[in-house]
Write an enzyme that holds these catalytic residues in place. Structure first.
Site, PDB file in Angstrom:
ATOM      1  N   LYS A 267       0.916  -1.184  15.324  1.00  0.00           N
ATOM      2  CA  LYS A 267       2.338  -1.241  15.692  1.00  0.00           C
ATOM      3  C   LYS A 267       2.764  -2.503  16.456  1.00  0.00           C
ATOM      4  O   LYS A 267       3.962  -2.766  16.589  1.00  0.00           O
ATOM      5  CB  LYS A 267       2.703  -0.016  16.571  1.00  0.00           C
ATOM      6  CG  LYS A 267       2.637   1.301  15.837  1.00  0.00           C
ATOM      7  CD  LYS A 267       3.694   1.379  14.768  1.00  0.00           C
ATOM      8  CE  LYS A 267       3.615   2.629  13.940  1.00  0.00           C
ATOM      9  NZ  LYS A 267       3.960   2.434  12.538  1.00  0.00           N
TER      10      LYS A 267
ATOM     11  N   HIS B  58       0.840  -1.206   0.000  1.00  0.00           N
ATOM     12  CA  HIS B  58       0.000   0.000   0.000  1.00  0.00           C
ATOM     13  C   HIS B  58       0.874   1.256   0.000  1.00  0.00           C
ATOM     14  O   HIS B  58       1.897   1.302   0.672  1.00  0.00           O
ATOM     15  CB  HIS B  58      -0.862   0.052   1.271  1.00  0.00           C
ATOM     16  CG  HIS B  58      -1.850  -1.060   1.385  1.00  0.00           C
ATOM     17  ND1 HIS B  58      -3.152  -0.946   0.974  1.00  0.00           N
ATOM     18  CD2 HIS B  58      -1.724  -2.316   1.883  1.00  0.00           C
ATOM     19  CE1 HIS B  58      -3.790  -2.070   1.215  1.00  0.00           C
ATOM     20  NE2 HIS B  58      -2.946  -2.922   1.773  1.00  0.00           N
TER      21      HIS B  58
END
Ligand code: APR
Ligand code: PHB
Length: 393
Positions: free
Chosen positions: A298, A74
């Site tokens: 994360k 992406h």
């Protein structure tokens, strides 16, 4: 039965399996001891976004082949709120980087396949691991597996045993400092065998947060913010799709292809950091030392960056007899951890509706989103952090 090795690793999740893989390729012997079964670890549905730094660590570790073939690269991710057009945070434009959608489940399969190919020693279904002499020269772990008692003696013990593991508890409370924040809502997540939206989309809607994500061209992952005391029975598939598409708004919600869910679960959101990440010859890596709310994607990336720093230290130790990287591991890893903890907390605050949110809080949240939409500098800052800060050298 006593086994000797160089590094005893507790936990065969992404952190423990990747550490074993990198060490094995560098000629450093390890034994990995996991509480659950292999299939149980593989069945857990977890993260799905890899920073580019993580992609490179995985490639260097020799487990990048299927990820590169099947992962979806992406250029950025979108945010939608307030009935307006979505805002695309263009990571490629601002930072010259990308990220990849690739599920933790296939990654874990790749790590186990690589371990089998190396003939690595992974011991599953060892529920009672205990740590011994971590301040001494010959630390050890003991456990039972297949009805037999085992002792693994090593130069180092690494706790990769997640938030509920035992390794962190081996650090006395006089040494260990913990920092914790709980959020007053959960995420209800579903997996469905439907084509996902092309981009990852985060939504802040008056009914709460929503997220559209993906695993592969026929596997979608979606989430909606929900009260912590909701039960799965409260959420039929119909209710989920209706809530998700409302929160994503008519344009993006209208593109969602619905279908039966194949998995549904509710997870709480928490920030947690344990310091230091080293105690004598015991090191912590991944969720054993820190948890972030999933909003910034994360968790898995921090597990990978910890392992990158720690493996570099162990390779330097065994290769050159030098300990500069091992000695700086805790400080270096924690700098990255705190940066991701701050970013994940900030994204969580920006995108969720809090039960006690006042009108003042509401206005400041809206104005922050408007600022983000109007400022290339603000977008660059989000892009830089979402892409992941570079590793320290
Ligand atoms: N003894 C042995 N193994 C243990 C013990 C124990 N006492 N306690 C936990 N484990 C195992 C768990 O069963 C699990 O397989 O340690 C492993 C820890 O794996 P994860 O929880 O996946 O943690 P980590 O490898 O650090 O990966 C972090 O996972 O939770 C996600 O968002 C997180 O994506 C991130 C990644
Ligand atoms: C996921 O795909 O599971 C996912 C993606 C982005 C996030 C969190 C989870 O921020």
């Amino acid at each position: 039965m006593t086994i000797t090795t160089q590094v005893a690793i507790i936990g065969a999740g992404p952190a423990g399996s990747l550490l074993s893989q990198i060490l094995g390729r560098a000629g450093i012997d390890s034994v990995v001891v996991e509480r659950s079964s292999r299939s149980h670890v593989l069945e857990r549905i977890r993260a799905g976004v890899l920073e580019w730094g993580s992609v490179e660590v995985l490639r260097d570790a020799g487990v990048g082949e299927r990820m590169d073939a099947d992962g979806h690269v992406h250029d950025g991710a979108s945010i939608v709120w307030g009935g307006r057009d979505h805002l695309f945070i263009d990571i490629n434009r601002h930072v010259g980087s990308h990220f990849m959608s690739y599920g933790q489940t296939p990654l874990q399969e790749d790590l186990y396949a690589a371990a089998a190919e190396r003939g690595a020693r992974f011991i599953f279904e060892a529920p009672d691991v205990e740590l011994h002499d971590v301040l001494g020269d010959r630390p050890a772990i003991t456990f039972t597996a297949n009805g037999e008692s085992h002792r693994v003696e090593a130069d180092f013990v690494v706790g990769c045993d997640g938030y509920h593991g035992v390794a962190r508890q081996a650090i006395p409370s006089t040494v260990l400092r913990t920092f914790e924040k709980e959020y007053p809502f959960g995420w209800l997540g579903i997996m469905s065998e439907t084509p996902p939206l092309p981009d990852i989309v985060y939504a802040n809607h008056e009914r709460g947060f929503a997220l559209a994500s993906q695993r592969n061209p026929m596997l979608s992952r979606y989430y909606v913010q929900c009260p912590l005391d909701d039960a799965l029975d409260d959420w039929s598939d119909d209710r989920f799709w209706s809530e998700l598409t409302t929160r994503l708004g008519p344009t993006i919600g209208g593109q969602v292809v619905t279908g039966p869910s194949i998995e549904k679960s509710i997870a709480p959101l928490r920030s947690f950091v344990a310091e230091p990440m080293r105690y004598g010859n015991l090191f912590l890596a991944g969720d054993a030392a820190h948890i972030v709310p999933p909003t910034g994607a994360k968790g898995l990336n921090l597990a990978i960056s910890d392992v990158h720093y720690l493996s570099r230290g162990l390779i330097q130790h065994y290769g050159d007899g030098v300990d500069t990287y091992l000695d700086s591991y805790s400080d270096m890893a924690l700098r990255r951890v705190w940066s991701a903890v701050r970013f994940s907390w900030w994204m969580t605050k920006l995108l969720h509706r809090f039960p006690d949110q006042t009108e003042f809080d509401q206005r400041t949240q809206e104005v922050e989103l408007d600022y983000l939409a109007s400022s290339a500098f603000a977008q660059a800052s989000v892009a830089e952090q979402y892409a992941g800060l570079p590793f320290e050298i």
